[in-house]
Structure formats: structure tokens, C-alpha cells
Design a protein around this motif. Structure first.
Motif, PDB file in Angstrom:
ATOM      1  N   ASP A 228       0.847  -1.185   0.000  1.00 35.74           N
ATOM      2  CA  ASP A 228       0.000   0.000   0.000  1.00 35.74           C
ATOM      3  C   ASP A 228       0.892   1.247   0.000  1.00 35.74           C
ATOM      4  O   ASP A 228       1.671   1.441   0.929  1.00 35.74           O
ATOM      5  CB  ASP A 228      -0.869  -0.027   1.271  1.00 35.74           C
ATOM      6  CG  ASP A 228      -1.838   1.132   1.335  1.00 35.74           C
ATOM      7  OD1 ASP A 228      -1.745   2.053   0.499  1.00 35.74           O
ATOM      8  OD2 ASP A 228      -2.686   1.123   2.254  1.00 35.74           O
ATOM      9  N   VAL A 319      -3.318   1.707  -7.894  1.00 36.76           N
ATOM     10  CA  VAL A 319      -3.792   2.196  -6.606  1.00 36.76           C
ATOM     11  C   VAL A 319      -4.277   3.627  -6.820  1.00 36.76           C
ATOM     12  O   VAL A 319      -3.493   4.513  -7.174  1.00 36.76           O
ATOM     13  CB  VAL A 319      -2.689   2.152  -5.534  1.00 36.76           C
ATOM     14  CG1 VAL A 319      -3.229   2.688  -4.204  1.00 36.76           C
ATOM     15  CG2 VAL A 319      -2.176   0.726  -5.355  1.00 36.76           C
ATOM     16  N   ASP A 322      -7.540   7.483  -3.588  1.00 38.69           N
ATOM     17  CA  ASP A 322      -8.196   7.180  -2.312  1.00 38.69           C
ATOM     18  C   ASP A 322      -7.708   5.871  -1.693  1.00 38.69           C
ATOM     19  O   ASP A 322      -8.225   5.432  -0.659  1.00 38.69           O
ATOM     20  CB  ASP A 322      -9.717   7.139  -2.486  1.00 38.69           C
ATOM     21  CG  ASP A 322     -10.186   6.030  -3.433  1.00 38.69           C
ATOM     22  OD1 ASP A 322      -9.338   5.245  -3.916  1.00 38.69           O
ATOM     23  OD2 ASP A 322     -11.403   5.953  -3.687  1.00 38.69           O
ATOM     24  N   LYS A 324      -7.843   2.823  -3.127  1.00 43.29           N
ATOM     25  CA  LYS A 324      -8.497   1.642  -3.685  1.00 43.29           C
ATOM     26  C   LYS A 324      -7.612   0.981  -4.731  1.00 43.29           C
ATOM     27  O   LYS A 324      -6.997   1.660  -5.563  1.00 43.29           O
ATOM     28  CB  LYS A 324      -9.842   2.028  -4.304  1.00 43.29           C
ATOM     29  CG  LYS A 324     -10.620   0.844  -4.893  1.00 43.29           C
ATOM     30  CD  LYS A 324     -11.931   1.303  -5.510  1.00 43.29           C
ATOM     31  CE  LYS A 324     -12.705   0.134  -6.105  1.00 43.29           C
ATOM     32  NZ  LYS A 324     -13.988   0.586  -6.730  1.00 43.29           N
ATOM     33  N   ILE A 326      -7.302  -1.292  -8.063  1.00 39.35           N
ATOM     34  CA  ILE A 326      -8.004  -1.747  -9.252  1.00 39.35           C
ATOM     35  C   ILE A 326      -7.100  -2.714  -9.997  1.00 39.35           C
ATOM     36  O   ILE A 326      -5.961  -2.393 -10.309  1.00 39.35           O
ATOM     37  CB  ILE A 326      -8.376  -0.565 -10.178  1.00 39.35           C
ATOM     38  CG1 ILE A 326      -9.255   0.453  -9.472  1.00 39.35           C
ATOM     39  CG2 ILE A 326      -9.037  -1.085 -11.458  1.00 39.35           C
ATOM     40  CD1 ILE A 326     -10.640  -0.038  -9.156  1.00 39.35           C
TER      41      ILE A 326
END
Length: 332
Positions: A228, A319, A322, A324, A326
Motif C-alpha cells: 500500500d 492504486v 483514495d 483503492k 483496481i
């Protein structure tokens, strides 16, 4: 390759966070041979080689050969070394009798520029210089360079103006190239090819971009974590890598300004330095392809990425701002 241009930071990001090879995530099922490992710094980033060879001494000799090849190619593509072929080309505007690797990689760069409608472009170095100069000034506008300055830099950005043949490479006046958006992938592929040609059947090559080699073609491969960008210790997804390559691009590791609004991932069309995504990872058959496409996808709309992913038979993970994730390709 250790000059602070766009791809150098991608390498650091890829090796240390966005494509981290965490020990808990990197495993090989039914491994009969323990790997001979090398860990160090290559291309300015943490790097690792894992060679599965029954003779440890032979594996160590292969690692030495791989590292010599890596250093040789750094001498071709580095923007940090003044004596590299690329630095000489940028300084002179031409290069006679260029190294074959430079000719080959510039030809590959043209291919990926055409495939991505110019969103991959090795001639964006004038944009780097302009942004770096702007933010080096006291009291620089946080909005970035003035539109007129961007327009002047963009006038010298176009892959179409790079003339390449085996005897000579020539640039238009005031052009300059960076291969930091593709050279790490290319070097990863050359090292992998060297190991395969030497008869090695299994290896994992992590030089900022990651490529697996396995003659058995077992599907489980190695597990690689996609981190992340907002919290690099947190894994967003795990993906298998077996006889494939994985590359990532992310501006979050290389802000050009204190606020982090501008990064090294330039849009060659607009001159913007604010990519659409926090990070982009691409899996392809070669690290060269994965590297170039992750660079281009950073400034490409999702619908266009989806079309290219299916047309080229690759996979991609974006990424969003926000946080998220995909995923596209491979059955999505």
C-alpha cells in the motif's frame, strides 16, 4: 542509473516497498534446492538474486557474472556517470558507434512509445530539469513551473525526434534522454538471459524490477506482495511470479516539492508532474515491457489501460488516490 531522475526513484520504491519481496510472502513450493543468495545495492536500490543451483560454488560464479553484466550496463545507461554512453549522448547531442545495448533499448523505447500513444517517452529529461530548477528556487510557487516554462520544455520532448541507427544516434537541439523508465527492466532481462544461457533452470532476479526464471514452469511460482503506497508495511495483494516479470511505478516515493504534489512521473503530452495513481504495477513476459508500461500507465485513463492490458496480454494493478486497488487483466 543512480542520478535522481524519474526511474531511479522508481527502483527504490519498487525494491523497498511497492514490490517488496517480504520473506513471508516469497516462497517456493516443493523447493528441492536451497537458493544461493546475493543481497546488496544495484542501480541505486536494494537488490537480490536467488539462484537455485546444486553447486554453490558454481552459483556464486554465476552471481559474479551477473553483477559484472549489471555494472557494464550501468556504464551504458547511467545519468549519474559522466562517462556513460547516455550521458555523452545528452552532452553532445549525438553519439557515433553507440553501444548495441543503447541502440536496442532506444528501439524498444520507440516501440512502447508508439504502443502507448507517447505516454512512455524517453525524451522527458527536459521536464525533469525544469521542475528541479523551479523547486530549487527560494519561494518557488507550489503550483509548479509557469505554463510558459512548461511549454518551452515540452517543445524539446518527442520520441519521434530521436534518430537511431547502429552507426549513430542523434538528438535535436536541447533534447535530452532518460531511460530510467525502462532500463531497470532491460537490465533485469539481460541478467535473467545470462543465467538461462548458462544453464540455470531456476532463479529470482530482483533489481528493482522482478523476474522469475523456472524451467519447470510450475504455476505456483514465487509470491510477491504489492504494498500500500499510503502504508508500505501493509500488503494490498499477493501475486504469483513464475517466468514473468513485475514492475511498479509510483510518484509517492519521489516528490519534487515539499508538499508532494509533483513527482518524477511526467506526462509527456501536458508536461504535468502529478500522475493519476498512487502506484501502478504491471506483470508481463519481460521486465522491459513491465517497466515501460507501468511508467506509461501512470498517466493513462483506466479505460485506455484496460484496452491495452487485454491487447498486450499483460496484467496491471492501479492504486487510486483514495487507496483503492483496481486490477485489470488475467480474468481481472
Amino acid at each position: 542509473m543512480t542520478h535522481p531522475t524519474r526511474r531511479r526513484f522508481i527502483g527504490i520504491v519498487a525494491a523497498s516497498s511497492a514490490l517488496a519481496l517480504a520473506p513471508s510472502l516469497l516462497r517456493r513450493a516443493h523447493a528441492a534446492i536451497a537458493p544461493t543468495r546475493w543481497q546488496g545495492v544495484a542501480l541505486g536500490a536494494d537488490a537480490e538474486l536467488r539462484l537455485y543451483h546444486p553447486d554453490r560454488r558454481a552459483a556464486e560464479q554465476l552471481i559474479d557474472r551477473a553483477l559484472r553484466e549489471l555494472r557494464r550496463l550501468e556504464g551504458v545507461f547511467s545519468l549519474y556517470r559522466e562517462d556513460s554512453a547516455l550521458s555523452v549522448l545528452n552532452r553532445q547531442g549525438f553519439l557515433a558507434a553507440p553501444p548495441s545495448d543503447l541502440v536496442r533499448l532506444l528501439s524498444e523505447s520507440r516501440h512502447y512509445a508508439q504502443v502507448t500513444d507517447g505516454l512512455f517517452d524517453p525524451s522527458v529529461q527536459p521536464l525533469w530539469r525544469m521542475y528541479a530548477d523551479h523547486f530549487a528556487q527560494p519561494g518557488a510557487s507550489p503550483d509548479g513551473p509557469a505554463p510558459a516554462d512548461v511549454a518551452r520544455a515540452l517543445a524539446h520532448v518527442s520520441y519521434r525526434n530521436i534518430d537511431v541507427d547502429p552507426q549513430r544516434i542523434r538528438l535535436r537541439p536541447d533534447m535530452a534522454l532518460t531511460l530510467n523508465g525502462i532500463a531497470q527492466g532491460y537490465i533485469t532481462d539481460r541478467v535473467t538471459d545470462l543465467l538461462r544461457s548458462a544453464g540455470l533452470e531456476r532463479a529470482l532476479v530482483d533489481l528493482g524490477e522482478i523476474r522469475g526464471l523456472d524451467a519447470s514452469a510450475r504455476a505456483e511460482g514465487w509470491r510477491v506482495g504489492l504494498a500500500d503506497p499510503l502504508s508500505p508495511d501493509r500488503i494490498l495483494a499477493q501475486v504469483p511470479v513464475s517466468n514473468q516479470a513485475l514492475a511498479t511505478s509510483g510518484g509517492y516515493g519521489t516528490p519534487l516539492d515539499a508538499a508532494g504534489r509533483h513527482s518524477h512521473l511526467f506526462d509527456p503530452h501536458s508536461g504535468r508532474a502529478s500522475p493519476r495513481y498512487r502506484s501502478v504495477s504491471v506483470m508481463a513476459s519481460t521486465a522491459t515491457a513491465a517497466d515501460a508500461l507501468s511508467t506509461a500507465f501512470s498517466n493513462m485513463p483506466l479505460a485506455r489501460i484496460e484496452a491495452l492490458v487485454h491487447a498486450l496480454g499483460v496484467r496491471a494493478w492501479m492504486v487510486l488516490p483514495d487507496g483503492k486497488l483496481i486490477a485489470q487483466g488475467g480474468g481481472d
